[in-house]
Every structure is written in structure tokens, then in C-alpha cells.
Design a protein around this motif. Sequence first.
Motif, PDB file in Angstrom:
ATOM      1  N   PRO A  36       7.201  -8.762  17.634  1.00  0.00           N
ATOM      2  CA  PRO A  36       7.082  -9.319  16.277  1.00  0.00           C
ATOM      3  C   PRO A  36       6.812 -10.820  16.300  1.00  0.00           C
ATOM      4  O   PRO A  36       7.264 -11.542  17.180  1.00  0.00           O
ATOM      5  N   ARG A  37       6.049 -11.282  15.324  1.00  0.00           N
ATOM      6  CA  ARG A  37       5.806 -12.714  15.174  1.00  0.00           C
ATOM      7  C   ARG A  37       7.011 -13.354  14.503  1.00  0.00           C
ATOM      8  O   ARG A  37       7.811 -12.681  13.852  1.00  0.00           O
ATOM      9  N   SER A  38       7.095 -14.667  14.614  1.00  0.00           N
ATOM     10  CA  SER A  38       8.272 -15.363  14.091  1.00  0.00           C
ATOM     11  C   SER A  38       8.386 -15.241  12.574  1.00  0.00           C
ATOM     12  O   SER A  38       9.489 -15.275  12.024  1.00  0.00           O
ATOM     13  N   THR A  39       7.254 -15.096  11.887  1.00  0.00           N
ATOM     14  CA  THR A  39       7.284 -15.028  10.427  1.00  0.00           C
ATOM     15  C   THR A  39       7.415 -13.601   9.889  1.00  0.00           C
ATOM     16  O   THR A  39       7.534 -13.414   8.676  1.00  0.00           O
ATOM     17  N   ASP A  40       7.399 -12.596  10.768  1.00  0.00           N
ATOM     18  CA  ASP A  40       7.456 -11.208  10.306  1.00  0.00           C
ATOM     19  C   ASP A  40       8.749 -10.886   9.564  1.00  0.00           C
ATOM     20  O   ASP A  40       8.758 -10.046   8.661  1.00  0.00           O
ATOM     21  N   LEU A  41       9.838 -11.534   9.946  1.00  0.00           N
ATOM     22  CA  LEU A  41      11.119 -11.293   9.276  1.00  0.00           C
ATOM     23  C   LEU A  41      11.011 -11.626   7.793  1.00  0.00           C
ATOM     24  O   LEU A  41      11.446 -10.844   6.936  1.00  0.00           O
ATOM     25  N   PHE A  42      10.422 -12.767   7.482  1.00  0.00           N
ATOM     26  CA  PHE A  42      10.284 -13.173   6.081  1.00  0.00           C
ATOM     27  C   PHE A  42       9.309 -12.270   5.339  1.00  0.00           C
ATOM     28  O   PHE A  42       9.499 -11.977   4.155  1.00  0.00           O
ATOM     29  N   LEU A  43       8.271 -11.819   6.033  1.00  0.00           N
ATOM     30  CA  LEU A  43       7.304 -10.924   5.402  1.00  0.00           C
ATOM     31  C   LEU A  43       7.940  -9.592   5.030  1.00  0.00           C
ATOM     32  O   LEU A  43       7.675  -9.044   3.951  1.00  0.00           O
ATOM     33  N   ARG A  44       8.784  -9.067   5.916  1.00  0.00           N
ATOM     34  CA  ARG A  44       9.446  -7.792   5.614  1.00  0.00           C
ATOM     35  C   ARG A  44      10.358  -7.914   4.396  1.00  0.00           C
ATOM     36  O   ARG A  44      10.402  -7.023   3.539  1.00  0.00           O
ATOM     37  N   HIS A  45      11.107  -9.006   4.331  1.00  0.00           N
ATOM     38  CA  HIS A  45      11.995  -9.209   3.184  1.00  0.00           C
ATOM     39  C   HIS A  45      11.199  -9.504   1.915  1.00  0.00           C
ATOM     40  O   HIS A  45      11.625  -9.127   0.810  1.00  0.00           O
ATOM     41  N   LEU A  46      10.053 -10.146   2.059  1.00  0.00           N
ATOM     42  CA  LEU A  46       9.179 -10.375   0.910  1.00  0.00           C
ATOM     43  C   LEU A  46       8.661  -9.053   0.357  1.00  0.00           C
ATOM     44  O   LEU A  46       8.573  -8.872  -0.867  1.00  0.00           O
ATOM     45  N   SER A 270       3.807 -11.610 -14.773  1.00  0.00           N
ATOM     46  CA  SER A 270       4.970 -11.529 -13.885  1.00  0.00           C
ATOM     47  C   SER A 270       4.763 -10.518 -12.765  1.00  0.00           C
ATOM     48  O   SER A 270       5.303 -10.669 -11.668  1.00  0.00           O
ATOM     49  N   ALA A 271       3.981  -9.481 -13.054  1.00  0.00           N
ATOM     50  CA  ALA A 271       3.709  -8.450 -12.041  1.00  0.00           C
ATOM     51  C   ALA A 271       2.515  -8.795 -11.167  1.00  0.00           C
ATOM     52  O   ALA A 271       2.180  -8.040 -10.252  1.00  0.00           O
ATOM     53  N   GLY A 272       1.888  -9.947 -11.423  1.00  0.00           N
ATOM     54  CA  GLY A 272       0.675 -10.314 -10.689  1.00  0.00           C
ATOM     55  C   GLY A 272       0.903 -10.540  -9.210  1.00  0.00           C
ATOM     56  O   GLY A 272       0.183  -9.987  -8.361  1.00  0.00           O
ATOM     57  N   PHE A 273       1.924 -11.330  -8.858  1.00  0.00           N
ATOM     58  CA  PHE A 273       2.150 -11.649  -7.443  1.00  0.00           C
ATOM     59  C   PHE A 273       2.600 -10.441  -6.634  1.00  0.00           C
ATOM     60  O   PHE A 273       2.073 -10.206  -5.535  1.00  0.00           O
ATOM     61  N   PRO A 274       3.579  -9.625  -7.109  1.00  0.00           N
ATOM     62  CA  PRO A 274       3.928  -8.426  -6.329  1.00  0.00           C
ATOM     63  C   PRO A 274       2.766  -7.469  -6.139  1.00  0.00           C
ATOM     64  O   PRO A 274       2.765  -6.685  -5.188  1.00  0.00           O
ATOM     65  N   THR A 275       1.771  -7.533  -7.042  1.00  0.00           N
ATOM     66  CA  THR A 275       0.612  -6.652  -6.931  1.00  0.00           C
ATOM     67  C   THR A 275      -0.404  -7.163  -5.919  1.00  0.00           C
ATOM     68  O   THR A 275      -0.920  -6.405  -5.094  1.00  0.00           O
ATOM     69  N   ILE A 276      -0.692  -8.470  -5.975  1.00  0.00           N
ATOM     70  CA  ILE A 276      -1.768  -9.015  -5.145  1.00  0.00           C
ATOM     71  C   ILE A 276      -1.308  -9.406  -3.745  1.00  0.00           C
ATOM     72  O   ILE A 276      -2.114  -9.422  -2.799  1.00  0.00           O
ATOM     73  N   SER A 277      -0.017  -9.706  -3.566  1.00  0.00           N
ATOM     74  CA  SER A 277       0.455 -10.169  -2.254  1.00  0.00           C
ATOM     75  C   SER A 277       0.261  -9.142  -1.140  1.00  0.00           C
ATOM     76  O   SER A 277      -0.154  -9.519  -0.033  1.00  0.00           O
ATOM     77  N   PRO A 278       0.520  -7.826  -1.364  1.00  0.00           N
ATOM     78  CA  PRO A 278       0.273  -6.883  -0.262  1.00  0.00           C
ATOM     79  C   PRO A 278      -1.199  -6.790   0.114  1.00  0.00           C
ATOM     80  O   PRO A 278      -1.529  -6.518   1.271  1.00  0.00           O
ATOM     81  N   ILE A 279      -2.108  -7.022  -0.855  1.00  0.00           N
ATOM     82  CA  ILE A 279      -3.539  -7.004  -0.546  1.00  0.00           C
ATOM     83  C   ILE A 279      -3.891  -8.157   0.391  1.00  0.00           C
ATOM     84  O   ILE A 279      -4.625  -7.992   1.366  1.00  0.00           O
ATOM     85  N   ILE A 280      -3.327  -9.344   0.102  1.00  0.00           N
ATOM     86  CA  ILE A 280      -3.559 -10.515   0.955  1.00  0.00           C
ATOM     87  C   ILE A 280      -3.002 -10.267   2.348  1.00  0.00           C
ATOM     88  O   ILE A 280      -3.665 -10.538   3.361  1.00  0.00           O
ATOM     89  N   LEU A 281      -1.786  -9.731   2.421  1.00  0.00           N
ATOM     90  CA  LEU A 281      -1.142  -9.512   3.716  1.00  0.00           C
ATOM     91  C   LEU A 281      -1.810  -8.394   4.502  1.00  0.00           C
ATOM     92  O   LEU A 281      -1.926  -8.475   5.725  1.00  0.00           O
TER      93      LEU A 281
END
Length: 295
Positions: A36-46, A270-281
Motif C-alpha cells: 500500500p502507498r502511504s496515502t491509501d489509508l486516507f483514501l480508504r477512509h475517504l 452537497s452530493a457533488g463531491f461524494p459523486t465525483i471523487s470516486p471517478i477522479i480516484l
Amino acid sequence: MDLKFGIFLIQIVIGTIGNFSLLCYYIFLYFNGYRPRSTDLFLRHLIVANSLDILSRGIPESKAAFEKKHFLDDLGCKCLFYLHRVGRGVSITSTCLLSVFQAITISPRDYICSQLKLKAIKYMHPFIILCWVLHLLLASRTLERIIDKGNKKNFSRTIDFQHCSAIIPNNDSGMVFAAVTLSHDILCLQLMIGASGFMVFILQRHKQQVHHIHRHSSGRSSAETRASQSILALVSAFVFFYTVSSTLHACLALNDKTALWLLNATVLISAGFPTISPIILLSRECSLTRLISKK
């Protein structure tokens, strides 16, 4: 079903599938022995925070779309809004931590930030645990402010969310609590913007340094660059949606009467970021997977 509910249902479907796909992707990497990369922990919780956010708002809005507007009792309203506040709070904090830790990770050796790399990795888990505990406590205020539509008590001012209502506090304690929450959010936004600016500077400097180096000799740098660019896109999306959403929430609180168009716009943004963030990731993960497979 009107246009607003149709758009929101599309957001729910895209956000839910996207976050679930990301979660499955990380589980797949874990069981296949990828480091795992160092930032993966934060990504999983995000991912978990965004899923809580979009589902806690998606359930009542979906029910309302099918003409079931008064299906929640007082306990149901409190639970859903509580989960929404926790998800939203963890989302902003984990995005902030993600950007700061990535800025520390890519900092060159001649920068002060580079001395914090080992300490940052060491304290990642305590930071993320503190993040959840903090927002579980902060969101407890929601349990006092959210009531169901059938509540007959007289309150001076409320915001009508169609299926539930929120009491606008008039006392000093309510204003102090709002100020503390706002201060936390502003601090996170400032750290995100500062970390993002630093990453842009480092990436630009790196681009100039490797301009004359052959592409195959900089594979590690390419991976770090791709990760940083996706995090910059993630932070930019968060800052945009959070700023617009907070402005709309402030307008709701300041208006004596709840305007339906304003409420609908607030829910959709309000639902914009939870919707678009998985597409970016997901686009980032696909790029990194291709890069790793070529090595």
C-alpha cells in the motif's frame, strides 16, 4: 418524479457504484500482496466517509422521489442526519490529511517538510482515529437540532428539509458550537489550499529538472506525479463543492422562509463531491495500475 429527484438519483447511483468499486479495488490489492502507498489509508477512509454522506442523504431523498415524504420518525431523522454530518466531517478532514501527507511525501530532501516524512507515516493511524472520534462528537449536536415533520412543538426558526426539519439555535451555545465547527472547516480548507499550492510548485520544479531525462529513467517520479495530480484534482473538486454548499447552507439559515429551489440546489451540490471523487480516484488508480504492470 421531477428533474431534481432524477438528477439526485443519478448522483446516488454513480456515487454508490464508484465508491463500492474503489473499495473492492483496494480489497483486491490487499489480497494480491500489493504494497500500500502511504496515502491509501486516507483514501480508504475517504471512501467510507463519502459512502456515509451520499447514502444518508440518498435514502430520504429517494423515498421522497416516490411520494413518500413523511416516512421518517424523529429517531430516523436524527440517525440519518447524524451519519450525514459524520460522513461530511470525516470527508473534509481526511481530504485535508491526504493533501498534507502527499505534499510531505513528494517534498525534496532539501526542504524542511522532508524531515517530517517518517513522523507523518508513524502518526497516520492516530490521526485518522482522532478524525473519526472528533466528528462523532461534533455531530452529536445534530441529535438535538434535527426533528421529524410531525413534531408539534413550537420552535422560533426551522429549516424544512421536506422529510425532516432542523432547528436554528438562537442561544449563545449554539453560536459558539457553529463557530467552532466553521473554524475547523476553514482551517482544513486553508491547509488543503496551502498543501496544493506547495505540490504545484514541487511538480513544476520537478518537471523542469527532468525535462532532459529519458522517460524510462523516471518511473518512480511519474507515479508520484500522477498521484499528486489526482489529489490536486480531488482537492480542487472538494474546495469548489464545499464552498458552494456552505454558501447555500448559509442562505438557508438566513432566510426566514425556506425556498424550495434553494433547498433543492443545496441537496444537489452537497452530493457533488461524494459523486465525483470516486471517478477522479478510479482514473488515477487505473493509470497507476498500468504504470506498475509495465515495470
